[in-house]
Scaffold this active site. Structure first.
Site, PDB file in Angstrom:
ATOM      1  N   LYS A   1      34.205  12.997  42.381  1.00  0.00           N
ATOM      2  CA  LYS A   1      32.944  12.499  43.281  1.00  0.00           C
ATOM      3  C   LYS A   1      33.817  11.739  44.478  1.00  0.00           C
ATOM      4  O   LYS A   1      34.994  11.287  44.365  1.00  0.00           O
ATOM      5  CB  LYS A   1      32.207  11.483  42.423  1.00  0.00           C
ATOM      6  CG  LYS A   1      32.897  10.470  41.651  1.00  0.00           C
ATOM      7  CD  LYS A   1      33.117   9.076  42.593  1.00  0.00           C
ATOM      8  CE  LYS A   1      34.031   8.112  41.727  1.00  0.00           C
ATOM      9  NZ  LYS A   1      34.518   6.953  42.497  1.00  0.00           N
TER      10      LYS A   1
ATOM     11  N   ASP B   1      32.581   5.355  34.710  1.00  0.00           N
ATOM     12  CA  ASP B   1      32.245   6.609  35.514  1.00  0.00           C
ATOM     13  C   ASP B   1      31.861   7.695  34.749  1.00  0.00           C
ATOM     14  O   ASP B   1      31.244   8.773  35.252  1.00  0.00           O
ATOM     15  CB  ASP B   1      33.201   6.691  36.362  1.00  0.00           C
ATOM     16  CG  ASP B   1      33.368   5.923  37.545  1.00  0.00           C
ATOM     17  OD1 ASP B   1      32.551   5.012  38.010  1.00  0.00           O
ATOM     18  OD2 ASP B   1      34.470   6.048  38.179  1.00  0.00           O
TER      19      ASP B   1
END
Ligand code: ATP
Length: 285
Positions: free
Chosen positions: A10, A135
């Site tokens: 990401k 995350d």
């Protein structure tokens, strides 16, 4: 034949830190976007053993690896006696601000769910995942999303506009923990407009997304490693609409409008020697 999964990296289009909890965790407000850079994982069931192999010599392959921790967690929480043999082909830069470890962890939780027929579902997998890293829930969800709380409170957003991205990591590793600790000592931080980024994404305005990029952690990581600023500036000189450090760094990404510009910028940046790893990529959902 093993079971294969891609584990995507990401970038953060916006990253703000809004507070600190007593346990040392920080409250964040971030816009996350999956990009087309991924690790390749192959899994095979075992009678209970956890065996981890990789083409990457820089990572621990023992109980410190998040893949190992993911298998252990499912064994313990779901009463699974079987284990996994895993081969990790590492393509995502390490300690880079691209959630490389978290995404491998997420892929492994999903592989355990699939290979042992657990039918845990996304919500339960995310609840388990947050035990291993803030995350990890986002890496299970993927796509364009806002992450709040410690990163686990997720709101899915419409897909962000398509973009041509140049991603570059200088030859240094950054410890996420150190960067957050460094932030606690700073005052009068320039907070990015996370709400404005949500509006830009909701209206599908690519120019506004590029213009609104912001990451409060640049205040800590750039003074420690000025090469990050050099890469950001070089990307702009090479035609990027805007550039930003991702996560706690040191990876930088630049947004380009045209393929030819992206290609030229890739070549020029490679020649400059400022970055060790460089990718041309785009968002994926
Ligand atoms: P984030 O953006 O979530 O902060 P990051 O990209 O900065 O992540 P990672 O690449 O996830 O950082 O790695 C941080 C540390 O985690 C590494 O130095 C490594 O020792 C450890 N680690 C454990 N398992 C893994 C894994 N499967 N892949 C990468 N790193 C791992």
């Amino acid at each position: 034949m093993g079971y294969q999964r891609k584990a995507y990296a990401k970038v953060n289009l916006s990253l703000d830190v809004t507070g600190r909890l007593d346990n040392g965790y920080h409250l964040v407000d971030m816009i996350m976007q999956t990009v087309n850079i991924y690790d390749e994982l192959s899994f095979e069931r075992t009678d209970g053993e956890i065996v981890l192999e990789s083409d990457c010599g820089e990572l621990p392959l023992d109980e410190n690896n998040l893949i190992y921790k993911a298998i252990r967690l499912i064994q313990e929480e779901c009463g699974v006696t079987g284990g996994l043999r895993v081969f990790l082909k590492k393509n995502i830069p390490i300690a880079a601000g691209m959630a490389g470890g978290s995404t491998d962890c997420a892929a492994t939780l999903m592989a355990m769910d699939e290979l042992y027929g657990l039918k845990l579902g996304t919500k339960r997998l995310m609840e388990l995942g947050v035990k291993l890293g803030a995350d990890v829930p986002y890496c299970i969800l993927g796509g364009t999303a806002r992450a709040q709380g410690i990163g686990e409170k997720l709101t899915r957003l419409p897909n962000c506009p398509t973009m041509k991205l140049l991603v570059a990591k200088p030859d240094l590793n950054v410890s996420t923990k150190e960067v957050y600790t460094g932030l606690d000592a700073l005052e009068n931080l320039p907070h990015p407009g996370v709400d404005d980024m949500v509006c830009a994404i909701e209206s599908g305005n690519g120019r506004a997304v590029a213009a609104g990029l912001g990451n409060v952690l640049e205040c800590v990581t750039i003074p420690l490693h000025p090469v990050i600023r050099e890469i950001k500036d070089r990307m702009l000189e090479l035609g990027a609409i805007n550039s930003l450090m991702s996560g706690s760094g040191p990876t930088v990404f630049g947004i380009y409008e045209k393929d030819e510009e992206l290609q030229k910028a890739y070549e020029a940046l490679a020649e400059s020697g400022l970055a060790k790893q460089i990718f041309m990529t785009e968002p994926v959902w």
